[in-house]
Design a protein around this motif. Structure first.
Motif, PDB file in Angstrom:
ATOM      1  N   TYR A 201       0.832  -1.205   0.000  1.00 15.38           N
ATOM      2  CA  TYR A 201       0.000   0.000   0.000  1.00 15.38           C
ATOM      3  C   TYR A 201       0.869   1.259   0.000  1.00 15.38           C
ATOM      4  CZ  TYR A 201       1.066   0.376   4.953  1.00 15.38           C
ATOM      5  OH  TYR A 201       1.732   0.478   6.142  1.00 15.38           O
ATOM      6  N   GLY A 202       0.220   2.379  -0.270  1.00 18.83           N
ATOM      7  CA  GLY A 202       0.886   3.680  -0.146  1.00 18.83           C
ATOM      8  C   GLY A 202       1.745   4.045  -1.336  1.00 18.83           C
ATOM      9  N   PRO A 203       2.325   5.239  -1.273  1.00 18.54           N
ATOM     10  CA  PRO A 203       3.148   5.728  -2.379  1.00 18.54           C
ATOM     11  C   PRO A 203       4.588   5.243  -2.261  1.00 18.54           C
ATOM     12  CG  PRO A 203       2.935   7.428  -0.714  1.00 18.54           C
ATOM     13  CD  PRO A 203       2.240   6.212  -0.179  1.00 18.54           C
ATOM     14  N   CYS A 204       5.391   5.602  -3.221  1.00 13.54           N
ATOM     15  CA  CYS A 204       6.834   5.373  -3.142  1.00 13.54           C
ATOM     16  C   CYS A 204       7.475   6.620  -3.749  1.00 13.54           C
ATOM     17  CB  CYS A 204       7.207   4.117  -3.932  1.00 13.54           C
ATOM     18  SG  CYS A 204       8.985   3.843  -3.944  1.00 13.54           S
ATOM     19  N   SER A 205       8.205   7.349  -2.940  1.00 15.52           N
ATOM     20  CA  SER A 205       8.833   8.565  -3.471  1.00 15.52           C
ATOM     21  C   SER A 205      10.254   8.690  -2.952  1.00 15.52           C
ATOM     22  CB  SER A 205       8.023   9.794  -3.093  1.00 15.52           C
ATOM     23  OG  SER A 205       8.009   9.928  -1.690  1.00 15.52           O
ATOM     24  N   VAL A 206      11.065   9.374  -3.747  1.00 11.15           N
ATOM     25  CA  VAL A 206      12.485   9.484  -3.430  1.00 11.15           C
ATOM     26  C   VAL A 206      12.898  10.950  -3.525  1.00 11.15           C
ATOM     27  CG1 VAL A 206      14.795   8.897  -4.271  1.00 11.15           C
ATOM     28  CG2 VAL A 206      13.033   7.155  -4.266  1.00 11.15           C
ATOM     29  N   ILE A 207      13.748  11.380  -2.593  1.00 14.00           N
ATOM     30  CA  ILE A 207      14.389  12.705  -2.684  1.00 14.00           C
ATOM     31  C   ILE A 207      15.890  12.459  -2.786  1.00 14.00           C
ATOM     32  CG2 ILE A 207      14.728  14.968  -1.598  1.00 14.00           C
ATOM     33  CD1 ILE A 207      12.278  14.441   0.132  1.00 14.00           C
ATOM     34  N   LEU A 208      16.531  13.120  -3.748  1.00 13.22           N
ATOM     35  CA  LEU A 208      17.974  12.946  -3.945  1.00 13.22           C
ATOM     36  C   LEU A 208      18.674  14.301  -3.871  1.00 13.22           C
ATOM     37  CD1 LEU A 208      17.912  10.595  -7.098  1.00 13.22           C
ATOM     38  CD2 LEU A 208      18.030   9.907  -4.694  1.00 13.22           C
ATOM     39  N   GLY A 209      19.842  14.314  -3.271  1.00 15.55           N
ATOM     40  CA  GLY A 209      20.588  15.570  -3.221  1.00 15.55           C
ATOM     41  C   GLY A 209      22.022  15.347  -2.772  1.00 15.55           C
ATOM     42  N   MET A 210      22.824  16.381  -2.945  1.00 14.05           N
ATOM     43  CA  MET A 210      24.226  16.332  -2.524  1.00 14.05           C
ATOM     44  C   MET A 210      24.372  17.172  -1.262  1.00 14.05           C
ATOM     45  SD  MET A 210      25.446  14.596  -5.130  1.00 14.05           S
ATOM     46  CE  MET A 210      27.225  14.650  -4.929  1.00 14.05           C
ATOM     47  N   ARG A 211      25.243  16.730  -0.399  1.00 17.91           N
ATOM     48  CA  ARG A 211      25.458  17.420   0.872  1.00 17.91           C
ATOM     49  C   ARG A 211      25.787  18.907   0.684  1.00 17.91           C
ATOM     50  NH1 ARG A 211      27.458  18.514   5.344  1.00 17.91           N
ATOM     51  NH2 ARG A 211      27.513  17.195   7.188  1.00 17.91           N
ATOM     52  N   ASP A 212      26.521  19.249  -0.423  1.00 14.53           N
ATOM     53  CA  ASP A 212      26.906  20.644  -0.634  1.00 14.53           C
ATOM     54  C   ASP A 212      25.840  21.443  -1.379  1.00 14.53           C
ATOM     55  OD1 ASP A 212      27.005  19.854  -3.269  1.00 14.53           O
ATOM     56  OD2 ASP A 212      29.149  20.194  -3.543  1.00 14.53           O
ATOM     57  N   GLY A 213      24.696  20.838  -1.665  1.00 17.91           N
ATOM     58  CA  GLY A 213      23.590  21.545  -2.307  1.00 17.91           C
ATOM     59  C   GLY A 213      23.658  21.558  -3.833  1.00 17.91           C
ATOM     60  N   GLY A 214      24.782  21.129  -4.392  1.00 14.04           N
ATOM     61  CA  GLY A 214      24.916  21.109  -5.862  1.00 14.04           C
ATOM     62  C   GLY A 214      24.096  19.973  -6.478  1.00 14.04           C
ATOM     63  N   ILE A 215      23.791  20.117  -7.771  1.00 15.49           N
ATOM     64  CA  ILE A 215      23.061  19.039  -8.473  1.00 15.49           C
ATOM     65  C   ILE A 215      23.897  18.648  -9.690  1.00 15.49           C
ATOM     66  CG2 ILE A 215      20.892  18.316  -9.572  1.00 15.49           C
ATOM     67  CD1 ILE A 215      20.152  19.217  -6.849  1.00 15.49           C
TER      68      ILE A 215
END
Ligand SMILES: NC(=O)C1=CN([C@@H]2O[C@H](COP(=O)(O)OP(=O)(O)OC[C@H]3O[C@@H](n4cnc5c(N)ncnc54)[C@H](OP(=O)(O)O)[C@@H]3O)[C@@H](O)[C@H]2O)C=CC1
Ligand SMILES: CC(C)(CO)C(=O)C(=O)O
Length: 305
Positions: free
Chosen positions: A142-156
């Motif tokens: 059940y429920g959604p599946c979502s992901v957040i991705l990022g770099m510790r220094d804020g860059g992408i």
């Protein structure tokens, strides 16, 4: 881009399964009976979000040498396996490889940095309820599946952007964050704070709420997390303690975290994420000189069992 997923359990199974179905250059680092089952019959995924399907990745193996150098590696083991997992994937890493932990915990990249050869290291936060039903069979009921991705220094970096697009196209809602520190603390606050409350009261949300003065307890646990985050340089929103208390009051009476479920179910603490989740907070408190008495009480209640 060659993308590997280490650990085809609850989290790695849903992410790896979605990727293998939609992206040809998907590789599984998987071992034991799970590897045997996947080699024989493929990975079966039964998912409320993605539907039911069976897939084979390009290659499933327990040999880093056989899998070869990767462009991206998702790490989805439990916290107590993290060091060994990092050692296992070392031969798959070159300086440009992007490694993304999907474990619970706070800024897991900080823990992994000394365990890995030089590489790009991101942080990942996943929200999902999924498990390995049996070897080769993943269930997300059940429920959604979502992901957040990022770099510790804020860059992408471009590779992170491309990876997010691939995971998103595979059906998992994926967001890039320029403040992954805050996002990581936000989820950790819920996962760690709730686990402390369940452990201190030795029961699920309903049992915590039966305690007279539980509101003060909930606030005190939130306060410890907010103080350690602040001491580490992360300022949580001013109303964080209020929001946390309100969210806790809305949990279903039977709600518990996977950590408390494992501990109360009698798993040896070393085979749970007690150190990785609550122990880490105690360590950070010591590092920054912030007292964490409720975290210590929760930890000690189960650590010696
Ligand atoms: N399940 C969920 O719904 C959620 C889990 N999380 C977090 O995600 C992380 C993973 O949890 P989850 O997926 O449930 O855990 P599981 O135990 O289901 O899966 C972990 C997998 O990693 C494998 N593994 C461990 N070490 C290695 C290694 N060195 N080489 C190859 N495989 C390895 C394990 O294999 P083996 O059995 O052989 O050890 C296992 O299959 C945890 O930090 C958890 O807290 C976060 C959000 C939701
Ligand atoms: C927060 C929750 C319940 C779901 O993502 C979780 O991660 C866990 O209990 O392990």
């Amino acid at each position: 881009m060659k993308i590997a997923v280490l650990g085809i359990g609850g989290v790695g199974g849903i992410v790896g399964g979605a990727l293998a179905k939609n992206y040809t250059e998907t590789y599984f680092y998987v071992r034991g009976k799970n590897l045997d089952a996947i080699r024989r019959r493929g990975l079966r995924v039964r998912s409320a979000l993605l539907g039911d399907f069976t897939v084979q990745p390009k290659l499933a193996s327990d040999s880093a040498e056989e899998l070869g150098l990767m462009d991206v590696i998702f790490v989805s083991c439990k916290g107590y396996n993290l060091r060994a997992a990092c050692e296992s994937i070392a031969p798959m890493i070159k300086a440009e490889t992007l490694v993304i932990p999907l474990l619970n915990g706070v800024i897991v990249s900080d823990m992994m940095r000394p365990m890995l050869p030089p590489c790009l290291l991101a942080d990942g936060i996943i929200r999902v309820f999924s498990h390995l039903e049996q070897p080769g069979h993943i269930v997300q009921s059940y429920g959604p599946c979502s992901v957040i991705l990022g770099m510790r220094d804020g860059g992408i970096p471009q590779k992170l952007e491309e990876t997010a697009a691939i995971v998103g196209k595979a059906g998992i809602s994926t967001t890039l964050s320029d403040d992954i520190l805050a996002d990581s603390w936000n989820k950790y606050m819920m996962m760690c704070g709730n686990s402390v409350l369940f452990c201190c009261c030795d029961g699920p949300a309903g049992k915590v709420r039966e305690h007279p003065g539980h509101m003060e307890l909930v606030r005190a646990v939130a306060g410890e997390l907010i103080a350690v985050a602040a001491a580490s340089g992360v300022t949580m929103p001013a109303d964080m303690a209020d929001r946390y208390t309100e969210n806790f009051s809305k949990l279903a009476p039977e709600a518990m975290s996977s950590l408390y479920r494992d501990l109360s179910g009698g798993k040896p603490p070393s085979e749970t994420e007690l150190d990785h989740i609550i122990g880490r907070m105690i360590e950070l408190g010591q590092q920054y000189g912030v007292p964490t008495p409720y975290h210590k009480a929760a930890y000690e209640r189960f650590a010696a069992k």
